[in-house]
Scaffold this active site. Structure first.
Site, PDB file in Angstrom:
ATOM      1  CB  ALA A 155      -1.065   0.170   1.239  1.00 40.98           C
ATOM      2  N   PRO A 157       3.060   4.550  -0.731  1.00 37.72           N
ATOM      3  CG  PRO A 157       3.247   6.364  -2.013  1.00 37.72           C
ATOM      4  CD  PRO A 157       3.662   5.160  -2.176  1.00 37.72           C
ATOM      5  N   GLY A 159      -1.130   6.336  -2.106  1.00 38.95           N
ATOM      6  CA  GLY A 159      -2.051   6.988  -3.106  1.00 38.95           C
ATOM      7  C   GLY A 159      -3.566   6.189  -3.535  1.00 38.95           C
ATOM      8  CE  LYS A 160      -1.666   2.319  -7.775  1.00 37.37           C
ATOM      9  NZ  LYS A 160      -0.317   3.142  -7.560  1.00 37.37           N
ATOM     10  CD  GLU A 178       5.193  -0.856   2.444  1.00 36.57           C
ATOM     11  OE1 GLU A 178       6.389  -1.343   2.393  1.00 36.57           O
ATOM     12  OE2 GLU A 178       4.310  -0.756   1.530  1.00 36.57           O
ATOM     13  CG  ASP A 205       6.878 -10.302   2.534  1.00 35.26           C
ATOM     14  OD1 ASP A 205       5.962 -10.354   1.896  1.00 35.26           O
ATOM     15  OD2 ASP A 205       8.056 -10.852   2.623  1.00 35.26           O
ATOM     16  CG  ASP A 221       0.488  -0.481  -7.762  1.00 31.17           C
ATOM     17  OD1 ASP A 221       0.462  -0.754  -9.198  1.00 31.17           O
ATOM     18  OD2 ASP A 221       1.065   0.190  -7.282  1.00 31.17           O
ATOM     19  CB  CYS A 275       4.630   1.617 -12.483  1.00 33.05           C
ATOM     20  SG  CYS A 275       5.753   1.444 -11.024  1.00 33.05           S
TER      21      CYS A 275
END
Length: 367
Positions: A155, A157, A159-160, A178, A205, A221, A275
């Site tokens: 997750a 930083p 944003g999503k 995270e 994890d 992500d 990304c």
């Protein structure tokens, strides 16, 4: 008497990970000769040339050059303000902006620098979130609803995570994962600043997520090489971009996908995104996971029905239902470009002036 010997524990040996390799070709030589490819790692150019149609491969390489003039983009945090509130604040500050046709909460600031926003109340008060247009897409595809159990697996930083909270107006049961303590702290700070309440952050994890947990929707992500965010001539965006990094990311992505599919409730959906524009991190990783989890299926994002829906419609003598969302509608309207990759139904967004390179896929666990 001599002490009994302690049995030596066998060292766990990781299974060999075999990734697709792409050799140099005439096309990759031509792409490598382009000015915008001068500082790109050669393995990356060879991969793009081998994984995509020639015209798409050239478009992608040129996109890394166009990224140098990519404008600032932001999202109105609808937990605290409306898009109209943000537009009015930008007008008052003399900052030019234009809306994003496929996402009304998003704005493009064609002439601004990020630093132009730092002193504005809308920035300090968490009424906006600076976010690339491409990274806004996965939460839109996820389609989270109020009352559902939602997991953002990687997750930070935030944003999503905060976007999902805003899209559901804080009414979903949202959990964030995270493993990095500093990144988890930044995530928690962003959740607080954005007014996303009651979002527990598990500092673990996600590959080791307890079998007890089950979710209606999961956003994965995944950590990746970041090849979609490369900017030609920008040394920082290329730092550490090696085949060794690709191998490490690919191994982690496969483990995360395995755990994500296992953590879905029957009928639950997973969005897998990176990304990156490298197939070893995208369609190859996803296909391996789908082959292992036969109870999960791909939900196409290209306007075609899923396999199960096509069968159902055929048996019922009906037209198959096509699932759509803001992103698929934007692509159909020509507002967002996507290029073909090795797994039909999944999306590769090529890098360009407005968009980072991104990969997005939607998966559902059969009921």
């Amino acid at each position: 008497m001599s002490k009994p010997r302690r049995r030596k524990q066998k060292k766990q040996v990781k299974a060999e990970l075999k990734l697709r390799q792409f050799a140099a070709t005439e096309l990759s030589d031509q792409l490598a000769a382009l000015p915008c490819a001068a500082d790109l790692p050669r393995f990356m150019v060879d991969t793009v040339a081998g994984a995509y149609a020639p015209a798409d491969a050239e478009l992608m390489i040129e996109g890394f050059g166009a990224a140098a003039t990519r404008p600032v983009t932001l999202r109105a945090n609808t937990l605290k303000a409306t898009a109209e509130d943000i537009a009015a604040a930008l007008d008052a500050a003399g900052i030019a902006h234009r809306p994003v046709a496929w996402y009304p909460d998003a704005s493009i600031l064609p002439e601004a620098q990020v630093s132009d926003l730092w002193d504005l109340d809308i920035y300090r008060d968490g009424k906006i979130y600076l976010q690339s247009l491409s990274s806004m897409m996965p939460p839109l595809v996820l389609g989270a609803q109020a009352g559902e159990d939602i997991l953002d697996m990687c997750a930070a930083p935030g944003g999503k995570t905060t976007q999902i909270a805003a899209l559901t107006q804080g009414q979903a049961h949202l959990t964030a994962c995270e493993m990095s303590i500093p990144r988890a702290e930044k995530l928690e700070a962003n959740l607080h600043r954005q007014g996303a309440k009651n979002v527990p952050v598990m500092r673990i994890d996600a590959r080791e997520l307890d079998e007890f947990f089950r979710f209606d929707r999961i956003l994965l992500d995944a950590p990746c090489t970041g090849t979609g965010t490369v900017v030609s001539g920008n040394e920082k965006s290329l730092r550490g971009l090696t085949e060794q990094l690709l191998s490490r990311c690919a191994r982690s992505q496969r483990a995360l996908l395995d755990r994500a599919m296992g953590a879905l409730k029957p009928g639950g959906t997973l969005v897998y995104s990176t990304c990156s524009i490298l197939p070893q991190e995208n369609e190859d990783a996803l296909q391996e996971a789908l082959d292992k989890h036969m109870d999960c299926e791909l939900i196409p994002l290209d306007g075609t029905p899923s396999e199960s829906e096509a069968r159902r419609a055929q048996e019922a003598g009906e037209e198959p239902r096509i699932e759509s969302n803001a992103l698929t509608e934007a692509i159909a309207a020509g507002q967002v470009s996507a290029i073909a990759n090795g797994l039909p139904g999944t999306l590769t967004i090529p890098p360009s002036r407005d968009f980072e390179g991104f990969y997005i896929a939607l998966i559902r666990k059969r009921s």
